[in-house]
Design a protein around this motif. Structure first.
Motif: not given
Length: 378
Positions: A304-305, A312, A315
């Motif tokens: 989920d970068n 993001t 994170l």
């Protein structure tokens, strides 16, 4: 190692943290750190090895500047996230890429991370050449089915969409709409008259222990997606040290700037600078900072970068808000905006980190110090 520059009242702890890092890492010369709070400059520091106005290669921090321009064009209605890339750029439809949307492209889901024989350093400096070759390229995975970091080519791909939709290059529009109006020291195409301010990137100097540990780790094979995406046959250290790269302003990794320029970019995006309002409306920030396609990156293995064009940042730095966004660079540079705290952050350094892994590890402590001070000041 001496610390130069100034901080606003309440941000003295940032200066102390910067000095502590430099004392611990004397082999990391030429670091710059800058931050804005609600559009107001609060940190402007640098170490030996650079001056206040020195410019260095920022590598993938460039992607943040490029995709801020794309976000503006979407906000203006010039680009449509859910329109097929091929509707703007017909040649891109080859090899099953006809249904890929701009949204999916920005999320690194195209699958065209390079070409079969890779790109030379000179070719990586030419976005139009990259775009032409990738239009005909067979994807490394089914377009839209997964994502993987298009490390050295994403700016050329999105830049070609911008060119086809507007008749202007991404670099021209960035200069006209973002850099020049805000006086930002972050260039996608460094003017020749500013060359005397450029400071070349230096290679990492690992300790024997670091080198031993690094060599003991499994290395990606030459046919791995990682090696293909990062074009490991090229000398990435010297990439932005070449005038050809700096002049062309490759939208993937060819940007040149200072920490003030990087921080100023994100301040302009969320807060506004010099009496100007913020570039991005809240709805646009929400759209471009949402993880639209969760999962594991096929190239880097990260989870989920990516949102749309931006990393993001929340994170990577849990002390940031959920809609923090930005982009790091392989030289160790970092830039982000955190709407929750009002912080815009920029960090550059002349010497590569070891092992190369994007944002330098000192960003964890430096960014945390900035955000702590910002929250106390609000």
């Amino acid at each position: 190692m001496s610390v130069h520059g100034t901080v606003a009242e309440g941000f003295e702890g940032v200066r102390e943290e910067f000095g502590a890092f430099l004392a611990e890492e004397p082999a990391a010369p030429g670091a710059q750190l800058a931050a804005y709070l609600d559009g107001r400059p609060v940190v402007d520091l640098w170490s030996e090895g650079v001056e206040q106005d020195s410019l260095t290669g920022v590598y993938s921090v460039t992607k943040g500047a490029a995709h801020l321009l794309v976000a503006l064009l979407v906000q203006d209605g010039v680009l449509d996230l859910d329109r097929e890339v091929a509707a703007y750029w017909p040649e891109f439809a080859a090899e099953g890429k006809d249904r890929l949307t701009l949204r999916e492209l920005l999320a690194h889901r195209a699958g065209v991370i390079s070409v079969e024989d890779g790109f030379t350093a000179a070719e990586l400096a030419d976005d139009r050449l990259i775009a032409a070759r990738l239009a005909a390229q067979k994807p490394y995975w089914e377009p839209g089915s997964a994502h993987g970091y298009h490390a050295t080519v994403i700016g050329a791909l999105t830049g070609e969409v911008v060119l086809r939709a507007t008749g202007r290059t991404l670099q021209e529009l960035y200069e006209e709409r973002i850099r020049a109006p805000h006086g930002l020291e972050l260039y996608l195409g460094l003017p020749a008259e500013l060359e005397p301010r450029f400071r070349s990137l230096l290679r990492a100097e690992p300790t024997p222990e670091q080198l031993t540990e690094f060599l003991a780790q499994p290395m990606p094979g030459k046919d791995s997606l990682f090696a293909i995406s990062f074009n490991l046959r090229t000398d990435l250290v010297n990439f932005v040290n070449e005038r050809e790269t700096r002049a062309g302003g490759s939208a993937s990794a060819g940007g040149v700037g200072s920490a003030r320029g990087v921080a100023g970019l994100y301040a302009a995006a969320i807060s506004g600078l010099g009496g100007r309002g913020p570039l991005l409306e809240p709805e646009t920030v929400a759209e471009f900072t949402t993880v639209h396609y969760p999962g594991t990156d096929l190239v880097t293995g990260s989870v989920d970068n990516f949102a749309l064009g931006f990393e993001t940042s929340g994170l990577s730095y849990p002390f940031l808000g959920p809609d923090a966004f930005g982009h790091c660079g392989v030289s160790g540079a970092q830039g982000f905006a955190d709407p929750a705290s009002g912080v815009a952050y920029g960090y550059t350094r002349r010497r590569f980190v070891f092992p190369p892994s994007g944002a330098a590890p000192e960003n964890d402590r430096l960014a945390a110090a900035v955000v702590r001070a910002a929250r106390a000041a609000r």
